[in-house]
Design an enzyme around this catalytic site. Sequence first.
Site, mmCIF file in Angstrom:
data_model
loop_
_atom_site.group_PDB
_atom_site.id
_atom_site.type_symbol
_atom_site.label_atom_id
_atom_site.label_comp_id
_atom_site.label_asym_id
_atom_site.label_seq_id
_atom_site.Cartn_x
_atom_site.Cartn_y
_atom_site.Cartn_z
ATOM 1 C CG HIS A 95 -5.469 19.216 52.050
ATOM 2 N ND1 HIS A 95 -6.566 19.278 51.734
ATOM 3 C CD2 HIS A 95 -5.741 17.513 52.268
ATOM 4 C CE1 HIS A 95 -6.952 18.142 50.916
ATOM 5 N NE2 HIS A 95 -6.681 17.407 51.508
ATOM 6 C CB ALA A 135 -2.947 17.586 29.437
ATOM 7 C CE LYS A 141 11.094 18.964 39.513
ATOM 8 N NZ LYS A 141 12.673 18.130 39.408
ATOM 9 N NE ARG A 155 10.802 13.485 30.359
ATOM 10 C CZ ARG A 155 10.985 14.085 28.995
ATOM 11 N NH1 ARG A 155 12.135 14.955 28.677
ATOM 12 N NH2 ARG A 155 10.400 13.742 28.489
#
Length: 180
Positions: A95, A135, A141, A155
């Site tokens: 959430h 880490a 995404k 990335r």
Amino acid sequence: MRKTDRYRVHGANSLWHVYKTVPFWKVIKNFIVIQLARYTPFLKLKNAMYRSFLRMDVGNKTAFGLMVMIDIMFPEKIHVGDNTVIGYNTTILAHEYLIEEYRLGEVRIGEEVMIGANSTVLPGVTIGDRAVVAAGTVVHKDVEAGTFVAGNPMRVIYTKEEMQERKQNDAFFQKADDRT
């Protein structure tokens, strides 16, 4: 893009509406279970607590490190595959409460995934099987299976193919397994 459901609120920010979105006693119960699990060194017990009391989908032989913080409001939206390691002090959220809205999203972590210490996994993401999250990474995404990701912003460091090549060229993995 993260897969979240968005809910509009009016007046005060969405966190002021929290007990309209999740029952108070559920939050209290989840808080107690999560705090006990964060400190227990017994991985089987920790996983059993997550499965039984929080209704999380936790795979076999999955290891949640010390101090891992599971989403307190919607832990049932977190799914973790078999033989995965979630590193020390990682936060997994399903959430997010914003000013004019709140968002909910399933978190899907695949099998044999390694998530390094102090990482944050945001709602609505999927981390594919055998992925590695360095880490301190903020997973904002989806992470493709077998890839190595790091950073904030996150990335790709190594693709699945590059990771396989690195393992094939690693002398450690070329040695015969000495364990019986």
